[in-house]
Design an enzyme around this catalytic site. Structure first.
Site, PDB file in Angstrom:
ATOM      1  N   SER A  28       0.825  -1.222   0.000  1.00 21.30           N
ATOM      2  CA  SER A  28       0.000   0.000   0.000  1.00 21.30           C
ATOM      3  C   SER A  28       0.849   1.257   0.000  1.00 21.30           C
ATOM      4  O   SER A  28       1.693   1.428   0.882  1.00 21.30           O
ATOM      5  CB  SER A  28      -0.845   0.060   1.271  1.00 21.30           C
ATOM      6  OG  SER A  28      -2.008  -0.660   1.119  1.00 21.30           O
ATOM      7  N   GLU A  84     -10.043  -9.105   0.609  1.00 21.90           N
ATOM      8  CA  GLU A  84     -10.831  -8.693  -0.554  1.00 21.90           C
ATOM      9  C   GLU A  84     -11.807  -9.793  -0.970  1.00 21.90           C
ATOM     10  O   GLU A  84     -12.680  -9.560  -1.801  1.00 21.90           O
ATOM     11  CB  GLU A  84      -9.906  -8.360  -1.728  1.00 21.90           C
ATOM     12  CG  GLU A  84      -9.094  -7.102  -1.496  1.00 21.90           C
ATOM     13  CD  GLU A  84      -8.094  -6.867  -2.624  1.00 21.90           C
ATOM     14  OE1 GLU A  84      -8.510  -6.372  -3.672  1.00 21.90           O
ATOM     15  OE2 GLU A  84      -6.908  -7.191  -2.449  1.00 21.90           O
ATOM     16  N   SER A 210      -1.238  -8.729   4.773  1.00 24.03           N
ATOM     17  CA  SER A 210      -0.753  -9.378   3.542  1.00 24.03           C
ATOM     18  C   SER A 210       0.527 -10.142   3.863  1.00 24.03           C
ATOM     19  O   SER A 210       0.815 -10.439   5.013  1.00 24.03           O
ATOM     20  CB  SER A 210      -0.442  -8.310   2.496  1.00 24.03           C
ATOM     21  OG  SER A 210       0.639  -7.508   2.932  1.00 24.03           O
ATOM     22  N   ASN A 233       1.881   3.225  11.110  1.00 20.42           N
ATOM     23  CA  ASN A 233       1.119   3.636  12.294  1.00 20.42           C
ATOM     24  C   ASN A 233       1.647   2.811  13.452  1.00 20.42           C
ATOM     25  O   ASN A 233       2.206   1.735  13.231  1.00 20.42           O
ATOM     26  CB  ASN A 233      -0.394   3.399  12.094  1.00 20.42           C
ATOM     27  CG  ASN A 233      -0.707   1.992  11.634  1.00 20.42           C
ATOM     28  OD1 ASN A 233      -0.390   1.602  10.513  1.00 20.42           O
ATOM     29  ND2 ASN A 233      -1.296   1.207  12.504  1.00 20.42           N
TER      30      ASN A 233
END
Ligand code: HPA
Length: 268
Positions: A28, A84, A210, A233
């Site tokens: 990402s 997903e 992932s 984060n």
């Protein structure tokens, strides 16, 4: 399902003249490495038979062939996640296709939450090992001996050789690295504060949704694997998590990651 990878690989060979030996999966907000490549040939996933299509923002859906660090590589610009709705068998298709294309080494990257209290946003963590907390193992089901053994060894999922080389590159370029254990979390909800604490107690330093399935599938197929997490984060902050924040923080680390990967690739 192996037939799907065979057909995808045949299609790619017919449409691409390059023969890479190294593959990179970009996480990402980490798509920029593909922009640093030369002699690029871009193939959208949707054109490749049996390839899934990424549905997440920040994940382009392309296979990019080209050169980086003087080597021929292929890059998955955008990856597929269990959350997903893809089955583990579908997640295996791109990795097994790589193997059939002649790839020997797989470099994985992800944006991850930092569990280790020493970690800061923007840190790059080298994966030393992982914990699979996905609800399944991607190798569940009948084993196909053409791909790999029934019970693959997982003592050294992340190549010591490549970790050492990466450390050397980082030292020479004065880039700080963390080293830790990665845990795969199915998502798509972020962890609760109690879950972050639990994952750290279990021995993990970073968490993301992932990488673990891809690493298992790749090791089963005999690929050499290396992985990094960009810490986007930190659990201790106790602030709300968002996908936007993850992408922004990943963006901060992209120039460092591109430099490190390029150097690693050139010395492999
Ligand atoms: N948890 C799970 N996945 C993630 C995180 C997180 O905190 N940050 C980026 N991907």
């Amino acid at each position: 399902m192996y037939e799907h990878s065979l057909q995808a690989a045949e299609w790619i060979k017919a449409h691409c003249s390059q023969q890479p030996e190294i593959a990179v999966v970009l996480g990402s907000g980490l798509g920029a490495l593909a922009d640093a490549m030369t002699d690029r040939q871009v193939i959208p996933y949707r054109e490749i038979p049996h390839f899934p299509i990424s549905t997440v923002e920040g994940h382009n859906g392309n296979l990019v062939f080209g050169r980086l660090g003087g080597r021929h590589i292929m890059v998955m610009q955008g990856r597929f996640h269990y959350y997903e709705g893809y089955s583990m068998k579908e997640l295996a298709v791109p990795i097994r296709t790589m193997k059939l294309l002649g790839i020997k080494t797989l470099l994985l990257s992800n944006a991850a939450g930092g569990l280790n209290p020493d970690y800061q946003i923007g840190d790059i963590m080298v994966l030393e090992d992982h914990i699979n907390l996905f609800p399944e193992n991607p190798l569940r089901g009948k084993n196909d001996e053409r791909i790999g053994p029934r019970f693959p060894d997982m003592t050294e999922v992340y190549s010591k050789r490549l970790r050492d080389l990466f450390d050397q590159v980082a030292r020479e370029n004065h880039i700080k690295l963390q080293h830790g254990v990665f845990v795969g979390w199915q998502g798509p909800s972020f962890e609760t504060p109690a879950e972050y604490r639990m994952l750290h107690l279990l021995g993990a330093d970073a968490v993301s949704m992932s990488t673990v399935p891809e690493a298992i599938i790749a090791r089963h197929a005999g690929l050499e694997v290396f992985g990094i997490s960009v810490i986007t984060n930190v659990a201790k902050a106790r602030e709300e998590n968002s996908h936007q924040e993850v992408q922004d923080a990943a963006g901060m680390a992209q120039p460092r990651m591109t430099l490190l990967f390029r150097e690693l690739i050139s010395r492999m």
